[in-house]
Design an enzyme around this catalytic site. Structure first.
Site, PDB file in Angstrom:
ATOM      1  N   ASN A 152       0.814  -1.235   0.000  1.00 42.82           N
ATOM      2  CA  ASN A 152       0.000   0.000   0.000  1.00 42.82           C
ATOM      3  C   ASN A 152       0.841   1.276   0.000  1.00 42.82           C
ATOM      4  O   ASN A 152       0.409   2.308  -0.502  1.00 42.82           O
ATOM      5  CB  ASN A 152      -1.015  -0.016   1.150  1.00 42.82           C
ATOM      6  CG  ASN A 152      -0.379   0.027   2.504  1.00 42.82           C
ATOM      7  OD1 ASN A 152       0.782  -0.368   2.664  1.00 42.82           O
ATOM      8  ND2 ASN A 152      -1.109   0.499   3.482  1.00 42.82           N
ATOM      9  N   GLU A 250       4.451  -3.778  12.356  1.00 45.26           N
ATOM     10  CA  GLU A 250       3.610  -2.642  11.930  1.00 45.26           C
ATOM     11  C   GLU A 250       2.393  -3.255  11.244  1.00 45.26           C
ATOM     12  O   GLU A 250       2.458  -3.597  10.067  1.00 45.26           O
ATOM     13  CB  GLU A 250       4.381  -1.752  10.950  1.00 45.26           C
ATOM     14  CG  GLU A 250       5.635  -1.107  11.528  1.00 45.26           C
ATOM     15  CD  GLU A 250       5.331   0.122  12.361  1.00 45.26           C
ATOM     16  OE1 GLU A 250       4.141   0.467  12.525  1.00 45.26           O
ATOM     17  OE2 GLU A 250       6.270   0.734  12.870  1.00 45.26           O
ATOM     18  N   CYS A 284      -3.142   2.007   6.425  1.00 45.13           N
ATOM     19  CA  CYS A 284      -3.337   1.420   7.760  1.00 45.13           C
ATOM     20  C   CYS A 284      -3.903   2.436   8.743  1.00 45.13           C
ATOM     21  O   CYS A 284      -4.558   2.058   9.709  1.00 45.13           O
ATOM     22  CB  CYS A 284      -2.023   0.848   8.275  1.00 45.13           C
ATOM     23  SG  CYS A 284      -0.670   2.028   8.194  1.00 45.13           S
ATOM     24  N   GLU A 458       8.611   2.632  13.652  1.00 42.72           N
ATOM     25  CA  GLU A 458       9.506   3.017  12.567  1.00 42.72           C
ATOM     26  C   GLU A 458       9.555   4.535  12.553  1.00 42.72           C
ATOM     27  O   GLU A 458       8.625   5.197  13.005  1.00 42.72           O
ATOM     28  CB  GLU A 458       8.992   2.480  11.230  1.00 42.72           C
ATOM     29  CG  GLU A 458       9.155   0.972  11.139  1.00 42.72           C
ATOM     30  CD  GLU A 458       8.955   0.419   9.738  1.00 42.72           C
ATOM     31  OE1 GLU A 458       9.818  -0.311   9.259  1.00 42.72           O
ATOM     32  OE2 GLU A 458       7.919   0.706   9.141  1.00 42.72           O
TER      33      GLU A 458
HETATM   34  P1  NAD Z   1      -0.112  -8.945   4.276  1.00 41.00           P
HETATM   35  O1  NAD Z   1       0.141  -9.090   5.720  1.00 41.00           O
HETATM   36  O2  NAD Z   1      -0.940  -9.970   3.587  1.00 41.00           O
HETATM   37  O3  NAD Z   1       1.273  -8.857   3.480  1.00 41.00           O
HETATM   38  C1  NAD Z   1       2.314  -7.972   3.842  1.00 41.00           C
HETATM   39  C2  NAD Z   1       3.645  -8.553   3.430  1.00 41.00           C
HETATM   40  O4  NAD Z   1       3.933  -9.645   4.283  1.00 41.00           O
HETATM   41  C3  NAD Z   1       3.645  -9.116   2.013  1.00 41.00           C
HETATM   42  O5  NAD Z   1       4.083  -8.191   1.065  1.00 41.00           O
HETATM   43  C4  NAD Z   1       4.565 -10.288   2.135  1.00 41.00           C
HETATM   44  O6  NAD Z   1       5.885  -9.890   1.904  1.00 41.00           O
HETATM   45  C5  NAD Z   1       4.405 -10.749   3.553  1.00 41.00           C
HETATM   46  N1  NAD Z   1       3.471 -11.880   3.657  1.00 41.00           N
HETATM   47  C6  NAD Z   1       2.219 -12.002   3.216  1.00 41.00           C
HETATM   48  N2  NAD Z   1       1.706 -13.218   3.508  1.00 41.00           N
HETATM   49  C7  NAD Z   1       2.684 -13.859   4.151  1.00 41.00           C
HETATM   50  C8  NAD Z   1       2.794 -15.145   4.724  1.00 41.00           C
HETATM   51  N3  NAD Z   1       1.783 -16.028   4.707  1.00 41.00           N
HETATM   52  N4  NAD Z   1       3.953 -15.472   5.298  1.00 41.00           N
HETATM   53  C9  NAD Z   1       4.943 -14.618   5.341  1.00 41.00           C
HETATM   54  N5  NAD Z   1       4.914 -13.388   4.836  1.00 41.00           N
HETATM   55  C10 NAD Z   1       3.808 -13.026   4.249  1.00 41.00           C
HETATM   56  O7  NAD Z   1      -0.722  -7.510   4.121  1.00 41.00           O
HETATM   57  P2  NAD Z   1      -1.244  -6.813   2.801  1.00 41.00           P
HETATM   58  O8  NAD Z   1      -2.664  -7.171   2.571  1.00 41.00           O
HETATM   59  O9  NAD Z   1      -0.281  -6.999   1.707  1.00 41.00           O
HETATM   60  O10 NAD Z   1      -1.162  -5.301   3.294  1.00 41.00           O
HETATM   61  C11 NAD Z   1      -2.154  -4.667   3.998  1.00 41.00           C
HETATM   62  C12 NAD Z   1      -1.974  -4.734   5.495  1.00 41.00           C
HETATM   63  O11 NAD Z   1      -0.806  -4.042   5.887  1.00 41.00           O
HETATM   64  C13 NAD Z   1      -3.111  -4.043   6.203  1.00 41.00           C
HETATM   65  O12 NAD Z   1      -3.535  -4.807   7.292  1.00 41.00           O
HETATM   66  C14 NAD Z   1      -2.499  -2.727   6.666  1.00 41.00           C
HETATM   67  O13 NAD Z   1      -3.138  -2.120   7.731  1.00 41.00           O
HETATM   68  C15 NAD Z   1      -1.122  -3.166   6.975  1.00 41.00           C
HETATM   69  N6  NAD Z   1      -0.214  -2.014   7.006  1.00 41.00           N
HETATM   70  C16 NAD Z   1       0.277  -1.604   8.204  1.00 41.00           C
HETATM   71  C17 NAD Z   1       1.107  -0.496   8.272  1.00 41.00           C
HETATM   72  C18 NAD Z   1       1.678  -0.037   9.573  1.00 41.00           C
HETATM   73  O14 NAD Z   1       2.658   0.685   9.544  1.00 41.00           O
HETATM   74  N7  NAD Z   1       1.131  -0.415  10.706  1.00 41.00           N
HETATM   75  C19 NAD Z   1       1.424   0.199   7.115  1.00 41.00           C
HETATM   76  C20 NAD Z   1       0.907  -0.241   5.913  1.00 41.00           C
HETATM   77  C21 NAD Z   1       0.093  -1.364   5.870  1.00 41.00           C
END
Ligand code: NAD
Length: 478
Positions: A152, A250, A284, A458
């Site tokens: 995102n 995060e 997020c 971060e």
């Molecule tokens: P996600 O958790 O599905 O994926 C994030 C990353 O984690 C992926 O790009 C991948 O590298 C890794 N990943 C995914 N599935 C995995 C698995 N089974 N095993 C190991 N690694 C894996 O999240 P998404 O849908 O790609 O992104 C959206 C989420 O990220 C939302 O929940 C959002 O709120 C969160 N987010 C949080 C922050 C923050 O700073 N707190 C910032 C941006 C996004």
């Protein structure tokens, strides 16, 4: 035209997967394939691990001033290449070029911040109980790090991990999202071209679950940093526990917005519309649960609908576009489910509530009113252009509702009363709180969640601390 060449960075070399395997990369605005993403084999991952382990041993011995020099050059390159990186970002992620350029500028700022802050990784001297003894507390880089980043903020999420780790003296292997690989590659090239030594920065792509399992199981990395969803955070923390790797998590959020009747409604609405439809709500910290005090409820909804109607939806590369598509078609189905469920439980649709009849993953800016607390969209992170509005009566009631979820990332309140502002800032269970605005993340401020939104931070001094460990050396004069 999509211009980035998709490659992985392994031990100082830009390469394809050793078995040539790739996956498809699709532009969410027109559903066309724009590239092929290399999929790392376990051999490729092992080379990245070995490179990160070797590079760490020399990178950690460089002075902070030396690292500052390289990171400052990287920041300058990010800034100089802003237009090209933003275009790649928009073609992969869908957000408008203006938003993308703002994100890339943040990356340059954050890299400069970390470069400077690393010079201040101070220790301290603790007075000893015995004469002739000096007790030194020193900060050292924690070790090779692993960074997993969501799509995102394809530039921001990746840069915060790279710059934080490198500034502290750690090497890092980054696994960006396969949905937005070119942005990570473009950012990686800036660091590499600035002089980061071979192996200190590695970038790999491919199936997330298999990659994270392999990398986290290795004894080489000592740190895991994830920007992603809460379920994936729990999974990675479990994997990391096997070898007690330190984590920064995060994770997801579901930000409440408390609009009190004494708020400046026009100003609040202007700020909230911009925040709500930024990156089509896939943020997020996106404001998601709007609780509005009863005596201004109808005025707030009328103003919100009027402004939402004017949000220009389109391809992010087109002039004038304010809101682009969602990242995948799966998210459109989810939006439909949320709207249907909310309406079945008593909400009504004031605007939108449907996907747009055009190519690409577009969903209409949507305003739902009278949404009940048990609607799915009030408890699950919506991550889309949905605004859920509900009325409230009293301060205590709204704070209880705002704090009722396991999430605790961002929260917002709008009021012109200084005492309400002070009380609500203390009462909200969140890692970052915005009062009368929604800007809660700058390069120099710590950003992170509490409860099931994760832990650690971060950016800011805390962001550097996340890559440092503490050592105490006691010296006795003989
Ligand atoms: P996600 O958790 O599905 O994926 C994030 C990353 O984690 C992926 O790009 C991948 O590298 C890794 N990943 C995914 N599935 C995995 C698995 N089974 N095993 C190991 N690694 C894996 O999240 P998404 O849908 O790609 O992104 C959206 C989420 O990220 C939302 O929940 C959002 O709120 C969160 N987010 C949080 C922050 C923050 O700073 N707190 C910032 C941006 C996004």
């Amino acid at each position: 035209m999509y211009a980035e060449k998709l490659e992985m960075l392994i031990d100082g070399e830009w390469v394809q997967a050793s078995n040539g395997k790739t996956g498809s990369l699709v532009n969410p605005a027109d559903e066309m394939e724009i590239g092929r993403v290399p999929h790392a084999t376990t051999d490729d991952l092992d080379r990245a691990l070995a490179g990160a382990g070797r590079a760490f041993r020399s990178w950690k011995t460089m002075t902070a001033a030396y690292r500052w020099d390289i990171l400052s050059k990287a920041a300058d390159l990010i800034e100089a290449r802003k237009g090209d990186i933003a275009r790649t970002l928009t073609l992969e992620n869908g957000k408008s070029l203006t938003e993308a350029a703002g994100e890339v500028q943040f990356c340059a700022d954050a890299t400069r911040w970390y470069a400077e802050e690393a010079k201040r990784a101070y220790g301290r001297i603790i007075p000893a109980r015995v004469a002739g003894v000096r007790q030194l507390v020193m900060k050292e880089p924690v070790g090779p790090a692993l960074g997993f980043a969501a799509w995102n903020f394809p530039a921001g999420n990746v840069t915060l991990k790279i710059a934080g780790a490198l500034a502290a003296g750690c090497s890092i292997i980054v696994k960006p999202s396969d949905e937005t690989p070119g942005t990570a590659v473009a950012i990686g090239r800036c660091f590499q071209d600035a002089g980061v030594p071979a192996g200190a920065l590695n970038i790999v792509f491919g199936p997330s679950a298999a990659i994270s399992e392999h990398l986290i199981a290795s004894p080489i990395p000592r740190k895991v940093s994830l920007t992603g969803s809460t379920p994936v955070g729990k999974l990675l923390q479990r994997l990391a526990s096997e070898s007690l790797k330190r984590c920064t998590m995060e994770l997801g959020g579901h930000a409440p917005v408390l609009v009190f009747s004494d708020a400046n409604l026009d100003k609040a609405l202007d700020v909230l519309i911009a925040a709500k439809f930024r990156n089509a709500g896939q943020v997020c910290t996106s404001p998601t649960r709007f609780y509005v005090q009863k005596d201004v409820y109808e005025r707030f909804i009328a103003g919100f609908v009027e402004r939402s109607r004017k949000v220009v939806v389109g391809n992010g590369v087109d002039m004038g576009t304010v809101m682009g598509p969602l990242i995948t078609g799966r998210r459109l189905d989810l939006m439909d489910e949320y709207v249907k469920d909310a309406v079945a439980k008593g909400a009504s649709i004031s605007l939108g509530g449907e996907r747009l009849d055009r190519k690409g993953f577009f969903y209409a800016p949507t305003v739902l009113r009278d949404v009940t607390d048990d609607a799915l969209v009030m408890t699950e992170e919506p991550f889309g252009p949905l605004a859920q509005i509900a009325p409230f009566d009293t301060f205590d009631e709204v704070v209880e509702r705002a704090n009722s979820l396991a999430f605790g990332l961002a929260a917002y309140a709008f009021t012109s009363s200084m005492s309400t502002a002070a009380n609500v800032g203390e009462a909200l269970d969140a890692g970052v709180v915005g009062i009368n605005h929604t800007s809660v993340h700058e390069a120099e401020t710590p950003f992170g969640g509490v409860n099931e939104s994760g832990y650690g931070a971060e950016s800011g001094a805390e962001g550097l601390e996340a890559y440092l460990r503490t050592k105490m050396v006691s010296e006795k004069r003989v």
